[in-house]
Design a protein around this motif. Sequence first.
Motif, PDB file in Angstrom:
ATOM      1  N   ALA A 160       0.828  -1.205   0.000  1.00 42.10           N
ATOM      2  CA  ALA A 160       0.000   0.000   0.000  1.00 42.10           C
ATOM      3  C   ALA A 160       0.861   1.253   0.000  1.00 42.10           C
ATOM      4  O   ALA A 160       0.363   2.364  -0.175  1.00 42.10           O
ATOM      5  CB  ALA A 160      -0.908   0.000   1.223  1.00 42.10           C
ATOM      6  N   ASN A 161       2.190   1.064   0.210  1.00 41.49           N
ATOM      7  CA  ASN A 161       3.089   2.213   0.255  1.00 41.49           C
ATOM      8  C   ASN A 161       3.161   2.897  -1.106  1.00 41.49           C
ATOM      9  O   ASN A 161       3.255   2.246  -2.135  1.00 41.49           O
ATOM     10  CB  ASN A 161       4.483   1.726   0.669  1.00 41.49           C
ATOM     11  CG  ASN A 161       5.447   2.868   0.884  1.00 41.49           C
ATOM     12  OD1 ASN A 161       5.033   4.017   1.053  1.00 41.49           O
ATOM     13  ND2 ASN A 161       6.720   2.558   0.871  1.00 41.49           N
ATOM     14  N   GLU A 162       3.100   4.243  -1.106  1.00 41.10           N
ATOM     15  CA  GLU A 162       3.131   4.968  -2.375  1.00 41.10           C
ATOM     16  C   GLU A 162       4.364   5.823  -2.548  1.00 41.10           C
ATOM     17  O   GLU A 162       4.574   6.411  -3.601  1.00 41.10           O
ATOM     18  CB  GLU A 162       1.907   5.904  -2.470  1.00 41.10           C
ATOM     19  CG  GLU A 162       0.587   5.175  -2.480  1.00 41.10           C
ATOM     20  CD  GLU A 162      -0.562   6.134  -2.646  1.00 41.10           C
ATOM     21  OE1 GLU A 162      -1.625   5.680  -3.095  1.00 41.10           O
ATOM     22  OE2 GLU A 162      -0.418   7.329  -2.329  1.00 41.10           O
ATOM     23  N   ILE A 163       5.176   5.938  -1.474  1.00 39.45           N
ATOM     24  CA  ILE A 163       6.253   6.921  -1.553  1.00 39.45           C
ATOM     25  C   ILE A 163       7.629   6.284  -1.388  1.00 39.45           C
ATOM     26  O   ILE A 163       7.855   5.463  -0.505  1.00 39.45           O
ATOM     27  CB  ILE A 163       6.009   8.083  -0.572  1.00 39.45           C
ATOM     28  CG1 ILE A 163       7.023   9.207  -0.799  1.00 39.45           C
ATOM     29  CG2 ILE A 163       6.031   7.620   0.878  1.00 39.45           C
ATOM     30  CD1 ILE A 163       6.495  10.563  -0.425  1.00 39.45           C
ATOM     31  N   TYR A 164       8.532   6.661  -2.307  1.00 36.59           N
ATOM     32  CA  TYR A 164       9.929   6.221  -2.251  1.00 36.59           C
ATOM     33  C   TYR A 164      10.742   7.352  -1.647  1.00 36.59           C
ATOM     34  O   TYR A 164      10.608   8.500  -2.041  1.00 36.59           O
ATOM     35  CB  TYR A 164      10.424   5.918  -3.667  1.00 36.59           C
ATOM     36  CG  TYR A 164      11.929   5.815  -3.786  1.00 36.59           C
ATOM     37  CD1 TYR A 164      12.583   4.600  -3.617  1.00 36.59           C
ATOM     38  CD2 TYR A 164      12.695   6.959  -4.057  1.00 36.59           C
ATOM     39  CE1 TYR A 164      13.965   4.518  -3.708  1.00 36.59           C
ATOM     40  CE2 TYR A 164      14.077   6.878  -4.154  1.00 36.59           C
ATOM     41  CZ  TYR A 164      14.705   5.656  -3.973  1.00 36.59           C
ATOM     42  OH  TYR A 164      16.080   5.583  -4.065  1.00 36.59           O
ATOM     43  N   VAL A 165      11.584   7.006  -0.655  1.00 38.96           N
ATOM     44  CA  VAL A 165      12.438   8.027  -0.035  1.00 38.96           C
ATOM     45  C   VAL A 165      13.867   7.535  -0.017  1.00 38.96           C
ATOM     46  O   VAL A 165      14.153   6.470   0.510  1.00 38.96           O
ATOM     47  CB  VAL A 165      12.026   8.282   1.436  1.00 38.96           C
ATOM     48  CG1 VAL A 165      12.727   9.516   1.957  1.00 38.96           C
ATOM     49  CG2 VAL A 165      10.551   8.407   1.566  1.00 38.96           C
ATOM     50  N   ASP A 166      14.782   8.308  -0.592  1.00 40.73           N
ATOM     51  CA  ASP A 166      16.201   8.002  -0.461  1.00 40.73           C
ATOM     52  C   ASP A 166      16.593   8.320   0.976  1.00 40.73           C
ATOM     53  O   ASP A 166      16.321   9.402   1.482  1.00 40.73           O
ATOM     54  CB  ASP A 166      16.992   8.870  -1.444  1.00 40.73           C
ATOM     55  CG  ASP A 166      18.472   8.516  -1.484  1.00 40.73           C
ATOM     56  OD1 ASP A 166      18.935   8.146  -2.558  1.00 40.73           O
ATOM     57  OD2 ASP A 166      19.136   8.617  -0.441  1.00 40.73           O
TER      58      ASP A 166
END
Lengths: 590, 98
Positions: A377-383
Amino acid sequence: MSTQALTYLFVGLSFALYIGIAIWSRAGSTREFYVAGGGVHPVANGMATAADWMSAASFISMAGIIAFAGYDASVFLMGWTGGYVLLALLLAPYLRKFGQFTVPDFLGERYYSKAARVVAVLCLVIVSFTYVAGQMRGVGVVFSRFLDVPIDMGVLIGMAVVFFYAVLGGMKGITYTQVAQYCVLIFAYLVPAVFISILVTGNPLPPLALGAEAGETGQSVLERLDGTLTDLGFAAYTEGTKSTVDLFAITLALMVGTAGLPHVIVRFFTVPKVSDARRSAGWALVFIALLYTTAPAVAAMARLNFVETVNGTAYAEDTPEWVKSWEGIGLIGWQDKNADGRIQYAAGAPFEGAPDFSGETGPSGERVLTNAPTGSANEIYVDRDIMVLANPEIASLPGWVIALVAAGGIAAALSTAAGLLLVISASVSHDLLKKTFRPGLSERSELMAARGAAVVAILIAGWFGIHPPGFVAQVVALAFGLAAASLFPAIVMGIFTRSMNKEGAIFGMLSGLTFTILYIGRFKFGWFGGGGEEDWLFGISPEGIGAVGMALNFAVAFGVARVTRPVPGTVRALVERIRVPSGAGAAGVH
Amino acid sequence: MEDASPDRSDGKPKRSYWSENLRLLGMLLSVWFTVSFGFGILLHEPLNRFEILGVPAGFWFAQAGSIYVFVALIFVYSWRISKIERRFGVSDDEEGRA
């Protein structure tokens, strides 16, 4: 002045400072080139060691790693500081008493053979080059992020600066530039940390922030983080996911590896006395601890702040501005999987691979991604590097703080790269040329050779920076594991036993080194058909295998020493001599 | 760590200096092991039932406490061993620079 102009100004000023120091402190003799003349004050050496030790990875990535790994990341915090206890108690004072220039110097003489010296050089070069390859890439990445130049151009600028002060100044130049670099990097780390601590907890001391109340919530930062993360499906921040045996092995490998890293050990050859070597290691850890006790607080606060200000916000209306600016350079990516216009954050990768932007703009104004979505359900990619880099923006700090962080990150990367390049060049000019293949070399020619070797080492490291081998992400595991499995046991046995002979030490080093390389090769690069977690020896990951390599080194060494010739009396006398502090004299006089 | 062999020629004081040093090292390294591998890893879960400065104790040792103890250990060693060295007359502090 714009943030970009301030960044150029700060970075330019710091470079002018480093080059000025290099010209003022250029080396005139091999003793100055290898050990800064042996007259560095213990506190100054402590600062230089801290800068030498803390790389771009410590400065930029560590808080991010802790933020996303929680308790599991404790292995880095304990491993990279606990090693200094071993260094101060078991190695530094005795090696200072021995009083020559390099780590292979000690091993070659203690194990009375050129073969031991050459094996030590081999271990040193493998350890240091795997480490420096990652550093040069780091230099390039830091430059490109802050100065808006391509990464390759950043590597070239970094090479030019390091070239100037490492080749000209040798250890003497490096020592005093590292003192300056430490001041720059610690100031740059603490300023945003203090502000974000005030923002989240109202308390200006980051090390106290973990247990402090988060805002007016009645919960501490950690309690709130644990609660928030478990609600979203993550493991609790204060509980790990790694097995106990693996945590144990990784921590041990990092501690022993730290104590066995040649570029750290040689820093203790530069102080005047044996007692100074011990004190200096204590100061080094004080200066390192300033950053290492701040990082966990920055990590927890940044993660909490990220979840609370980003999760569930509508991208077009209330998502914070800094999210969009970091999305602009590709370190954040958002894929609106359920098309509700809001950012949902949850456990698991949002999509396959690193973000790949199509160049179009989506319905909410986001940058469209072409990656295949996952079932999460995760929508966000974070470095994870954002946790430090975006702090000034998250805390709404002025542009000069961002410029300061840029100068700090560059200082951290340059200081480590220079220290590594110096030990590589010293081992070539001093150990291979002067002590092994060309004993007739004059002082002047040896100094020339040292400078030449530094040039070649910079060129090779730069080449690795521009053409990063696939293993750059794994080099930390590799360098520490190898140092733990090869050099550390040989040095400790050389000091604490009189009976360890050359055969034992050489076979010990070679078997520890070979075993560790093959194990990491199998599980990291897929040698011998690769393998997964279920194939790990005793459940120990490649990151922790250096601990097993070390045990193997000790076992092989003692086994071989039992069945081969005992050590000569002169070597026993050498061991007696290095065990007592009195009569040290200056480094290099013997 | 092996003990001193009897065929030494350079006198008794240095040998007992060394065994005092090993004793001190053993004590300090057991503290080093206890706070990190002991409290921070092996006993981390049971310790988390207690709190230090508002943080679960096992987590605190793993991410902060062990680092403070490490710093203290090095300075304690430096201080204790200097006293032992002076007692045995093997200190390099009074020798001055060569």
